[in-house]
Design a protein around this motif. Structure first.
Motif, PDB file in Angstrom:
ATOM      1  N   THR A  59       3.135   4.347  -1.330  1.00  0.00           N
ATOM      2  CA  THR A  59       3.217   5.103  -2.576  1.00  0.00           C
ATOM      3  C   THR A  59       4.674   5.397  -2.878  1.00  0.00           C
ATOM      4  OG1 THR A  59       1.056   6.134  -2.263  1.00  0.00           O
ATOM      5  CG2 THR A  59       2.597   7.255  -3.730  1.00  0.00           C
ATOM      6  N   THR A  61       6.171  -3.316  -6.910  1.00  0.00           N
ATOM      7  CA  THR A  61       4.812  -3.796  -7.178  1.00  0.00           C
ATOM      8  C   THR A  61       4.632  -5.220  -6.672  1.00  0.00           C
ATOM      9  OG1 THR A  61       5.484  -4.414  -9.433  1.00  0.00           O
ATOM     10  CG2 THR A  61       4.412  -2.278  -9.152  1.00  0.00           C
ATOM     11  N   ASP A  81      -2.705  10.541  -3.940  1.00  0.00           N
ATOM     12  CA  ASP A  81      -2.577   9.425  -2.999  1.00  0.00           C
ATOM     13  C   ASP A  81      -2.552   9.851  -1.531  1.00  0.00           C
ATOM     14  OD1 ASP A  81      -2.387   8.063  -5.344  1.00  0.00           O
ATOM     15  OD2 ASP A  81      -0.405   7.213  -4.996  1.00  0.00           O
ATOM     16  N   GLY A 120       0.781  -1.224   0.000  1.00  0.00           N
ATOM     17  CA  GLY A 120       0.000   0.000   0.000  1.00  0.00           C
ATOM     18  C   GLY A 120       0.814   1.276   0.000  1.00  0.00           C
ATOM     19  N   ASN A 142       2.309   0.902  -4.576  1.00  0.00           N
ATOM     20  CA  ASN A 142       1.709   1.605  -5.708  1.00  0.00           C
ATOM     21  C   ASN A 142       2.769   2.545  -6.275  1.00  0.00           C
ATOM     22  OD1 ASN A 142      -0.879   0.395  -5.170  1.00  0.00           O
ATOM     23  ND2 ASN A 142      -1.062   1.821  -3.454  1.00  0.00           N
ATOM     24  N   GLY A 202       0.798  -5.029  -6.123  1.00  0.00           N
ATOM     25  CA  GLY A 202       0.714  -3.577  -6.145  1.00  0.00           C
ATOM     26  C   GLY A 202       0.285  -3.066  -7.509  1.00  0.00           C
ATOM     27  N   THR A 203       0.260  -1.752  -7.652  1.00  0.00           N
ATOM     28  CA  THR A 203      -0.118  -1.139  -8.914  1.00  0.00           C
ATOM     29  C   THR A 203       1.028  -0.277  -9.423  1.00  0.00           C
ATOM     30  OG1 THR A 203      -1.050   0.854  -7.909  1.00  0.00           O
ATOM     31  CG2 THR A 203      -2.515  -1.047  -8.162  1.00  0.00           C
ATOM     32  N   SER A 204       0.980   0.060 -10.704  1.00  0.00           N
ATOM     33  CA  SER A 204       1.977   0.966 -11.256  1.00  0.00           C
ATOM     34  C   SER A 204       1.372   1.751 -12.408  1.00  0.00           C
ATOM     35  CB  SER A 204       3.218   0.194 -11.741  1.00  0.00           C
ATOM     36  OG  SER A 204       2.881  -0.725 -12.761  1.00  0.00           O
ATOM     37  N   ARG A 205       1.900   2.938 -12.604  1.00  0.00           N
ATOM     38  CA  ARG A 205       1.531   3.746 -13.757  1.00  0.00           C
ATOM     39  C   ARG A 205       2.766   4.476 -14.247  1.00  0.00           C
ATOM     40  NH1 ARG A 205       0.628   9.298 -12.662  1.00  0.00           N
ATOM     41  NH2 ARG A 205       0.432   9.841 -10.446  1.00  0.00           N
TER      42      ARG A 205
END
Length: 274
Positions: A8, A27, A81, A6, A32, A55-58
């Motif tokens: 950032t 991730t 975030d 969780g 994130n 996790g997430t990624s952009r």
């Protein structure tokens, strides 16, 4: 790696090499991640490969030499975030070869990316971390920032600066609840090994013959160890073991280390016909 679930994180230079490996490791640990790079298509490819991770990624385009752009991105991340837990100032370049062949604009460029790029990341993220009372800044330096040798003069200079910035900031940030780590690996298997130099300099030959290492370090292994070093709140991560030995030797016998480095540089000039 429950510490990272969780969280950032922002990674600069995330489109390849160590930055891409850090994005994958984060991730996988549930963070994130905003994976940034000057080459946004490369960052997008890295992000695409993390699909299905906990996790997430952009991806985001970012030129770390543009301080306003770095600040705007970090402010946007915090606005979206609510916080920034991890700032990886990883973007970097190298330019090897005989020092007298470097033009003033080449000096300026490596200073802008390797030093000012890190400064911009710290200046943007650190105030948010102070307000939070938590966070971790990770600056990618190099073994070159601990045990210098010629033919990489401009790179060595910038990485010494990153080590100094990191260790000094760490002593100040501790009272604010913020950790600081400098990554100081020897040759890592990334595109930087094959970056063009000046006057016919060949990086891969230099790195792998100069550090007693025949196989470059795996970036994914370095990334996993970097997360472990964050958990352990280490000031420096020096890998592999040959690099740690060389660093310790340089501290115990700096004069002798300088003589050995001079011999190595002379040998490199012969090998590479510089």
């Amino acid at each position: 790696m429950a510490r990272f679930a969780g969280a950032t994180a922002v990674v600069t230079g995330g489109g390849s090499g160590i930055g891409a490996a850090l994005t994958r490791a984060l991730t996988s640990a549930g963070a994130n991640v905003v994976c940034t790079d000057l080459d946004v298509a490369a960052a997008e490819a890295v992000v695409g490969a993390t699909a299905g991770a906990p996790g997430t990624s952009r991806a985001a385009a970012l030129d770390v030499t543009d301080g306003d752009a770095v600040r705007a991105l970090i402010d946007e991340v915090v606005s979206t975030d609510g916080r920034i837990d991890l700032m990886f100032n990883n973007a970097g370049i190298v330019l090897g070869g005989n020092t007298e062949l470097l033009a003033p604009d080449q000096w300026d460029h490596i200073i802008d990316v390797n030093i000012r790029g890190v400064v911009h990341g710290v200046a943007a993220a650190y105030p948010h971390m102070i307000r939070q009372g938590s966070g971790h800044i990770v600056n990618t330096a190099s073994m070159a920032g601990l045990a210098p040798a010629g033919l990489l003069t401009s790179y060595v200079m910038t990485k010494h600066a990153v080590v100094g910035l990191s260790l000094a900031l760490r002593t100040e940030a501790a009272a604010r609840g913020v950790g600081v780590l400098a990554l100081c690996p020897a040759a890592v298997d990334t595109p930087i090994l094959d970056a063009p130099g000046v006057g016919g300099f060949t990086g891969r030959t230099y790195y792998l013959s100069g550090q007693g290492i025949r196989t470059p370090y795996a970036p994914d292994r370095l990334a996993r160890e970097a997360l472990g070093a964050i958990v352990d709140d280490k000031p420096l991560l020096v890998v592999p073991v040959q690099a740690r030995m060389a660093w310790r030797f340089s501290r115990m016998a700096p004069g002798l280390m300088q003589k050995l480095a001079a011999t190595f540089v002379a040998d490199q000039r012969v090998r590479q016909q510089l």
